[in-house]
Design a protein around this motif. Sequence first.
Motif, short mmCIF file in Angstrom:
data_model
loop_
_atom_site.label_atom_id
_atom_site.label_comp_id
_atom_site.label_asym_id
_atom_site.label_seq_id
_atom_site.Cartn_x
_atom_site.Cartn_y
_atom_site.Cartn_z
N ASN A 30 -31.38 4.83 32.56
CA ASN A 30 -32.09 6.35 31.70
C ASN A 30 -32.80 6.75 31.23
O ASN A 30 -32.93 7.45 30.39
N GLY A 31 -32.97 5.60 30.52
CA GLY A 31 -33.91 5.41 29.15
C GLY A 31 -35.06 5.18 29.44
O GLY A 31 -35.84 4.98 28.51
N TRP A 32 -35.46 5.27 31.05
CA TRP A 32 -36.58 4.92 31.21
C TRP A 32 -37.70 6.43 31.10
O TRP A 32 -37.42 7.38 30.87
N GLN A 33 -38.88 6.63 29.96
CA GLN A 33 -39.47 7.18 29.72
C GLN A 33 -39.13 8.44 28.81
O GLN A 33 -39.95 8.97 28.04
N LYS A 34 -37.71 7.17 27.67
CA LYS A 34 -37.46 8.59 26.60
C LYS A 34 -38.24 7.51 25.73
O LYS A 34 -38.47 6.78 25.58
N LYS A 35 -38.86 8.52 24.90
CA LYS A 35 -40.14 7.94 23.54
C LYS A 35 -38.87 6.79 22.91
O LYS A 35 -38.39 7.84 22.00
N HIS A 36 -40.25 5.83 22.10
CA HIS A 36 -38.93 4.81 21.33
C HIS A 36 -40.47 4.37 20.43
O HIS A 36 -40.69 3.62 21.82
N ALA A 37 -40.82 4.71 19.61
CA ALA A 37 -42.13 3.97 19.06
C ALA A 37 -42.13 2.54 19.53
O ALA A 37 -43.54 2.11 19.68
N THR A 38 -40.95 2.04 19.22
CA THR A 38 -41.29 0.66 19.51
C THR A 38 -41.49 0.35 20.98
O THR A 38 -42.00 -1.29 21.29
N VAL A 39 -40.89 0.54 22.02
CA VAL A 39 -40.89 0.49 23.43
C VAL A 39 -41.98 1.63 24.38
O VAL A 39 -41.94 1.06 24.90
N ASN A 40 -42.66 2.16 23.76
CA ASN A 40 -42.96 2.98 24.20
C ASN A 40 -44.44 2.78 25.30
O ASN A 40 -44.83 2.94 26.54
N TYR A 41 -45.16 1.28 24.96
CA TYR A 41 -46.12 0.60 25.61
C TYR A 41 -45.31 0.31 27.50
O TYR A 41 -46.23 0.35 27.85
N CYS A 42 -44.48 -0.44 27.08
CA CYS A 42 -43.76 -0.72 28.31
C CYS A 42 -43.68 0.59 29.62
O CYS A 42 -43.52 0.58 30.62
N PHE A 43 -43.59 1.74 28.45
CA PHE A 43 -43.58 2.98 29.75
C PHE A 43 -44.88 2.78 31.00
O PHE A 43 -44.99 3.71 31.57
N THR A 44 -46.20 2.93 30.73
CA THR A 44 -47.41 2.65 30.65
C THR A 44 -47.92 1.56 31.83
O THR A 44 -48.74 2.22 32.39
N TYR A 45 -46.95 1.08 32.42
CA TYR A 45 -46.74 0.33 32.87
C TYR A 45 -45.88 0.54 34.26
O TYR A 45 -44.46 1.55 34.06
N SER A 46 -45.88 -0.05 35.43
CA SER A 46 -44.84 0.02 36.51
C SER A 46 -43.64 -0.45 36.36
O SER A 46 -43.61 -1.63 35.10
N PRO A 47 -42.47 0.07 36.67
CA PRO A 47 -41.24 -0.80 36.25
C PRO A 47 -40.69 -1.93 36.32
O PRO A 47 -39.69 -2.68 36.02
N TYR A 48 -41.62 -1.88 36.77
CA TYR A 48 -41.86 -3.46 37.89
C TYR A 48 -42.06 -4.79 36.68
O TYR A 48 -41.02 -5.74 36.46
N LYS A 49 -42.91 -4.23 35.69
CA LYS A 49 -43.23 -5.56 34.74
C LYS A 49 -41.75 -5.45 34.06
O LYS A 49 -41.15 -6.68 33.00
N LEU A 50 -40.95 -4.52 33.59
CA LEU A 50 -39.85 -4.82 32.83
C LEU A 50 -38.27 -5.21 33.22
O LEU A 50 -38.19 -5.99 32.87
N TYR A 51 -38.52 -5.23 35.02
CA TYR A 51 -37.73 -5.60 36.26
C TYR A 51 -38.35 -7.32 35.57
O TYR A 51 -37.19 -7.97 35.21
N GLN A 52 -39.64 -7.42 35.68
CA GLN A 52 -40.05 -9.19 35.24
C GLN A 52 -39.25 -9.88 34.01
O GLN A 52 -38.93 -10.89 33.35
N PHE A 53 -39.98 -8.59 32.89
CA PHE A 53 -39.39 -9.30 31.20
C PHE A 53 -37.94 -9.31 31.40
O PHE A 53 -37.37 -10.29 30.75
#
Length: 122
Positions: A30-53
């Motif tokens: 549920n935190g996907w796309q919830k703004k937070h200064a240190t992780v906002n960059y990850c929302f500009t990519y597919s959620p698949y990148k977060l899965y890879q990480f």
Amino acid sequence: MRLWHEALITLLPRAQLLGQHREICALRGNGWQKKHATVNYCFTYSPYKLYQFHLLVLKEMQKRHYQPDEKWFDPLYRGKHCPAYAHLDEIALTIPIYPEHDHDYLTLCLENLAQKNVPISY
């Protein structure tokens, strides 16, 4: 909330590694796309990148004999309280996974860990 530089994942102490897992679980859910200064960059990519990480973290956890829930190895899974993706296009793995994880970001992460009295020799 922070994603540590991927080069540090294998060096993180237990608390930081498990904390990273919890934060990624929250971001995948549920935190996907919830703004937070240190992780906002990850929302500009597919959620698949977060899965890879997340896979880097999950594999390190297993290497240390922790037992993360196997459901997190499914790229569609988003946690107990969030519906799974119906479909998520697989994307090619890049190194680094996030281009923002450059040398400057590595330095920033090392400084952040040192301020928390978590020195890491890199």
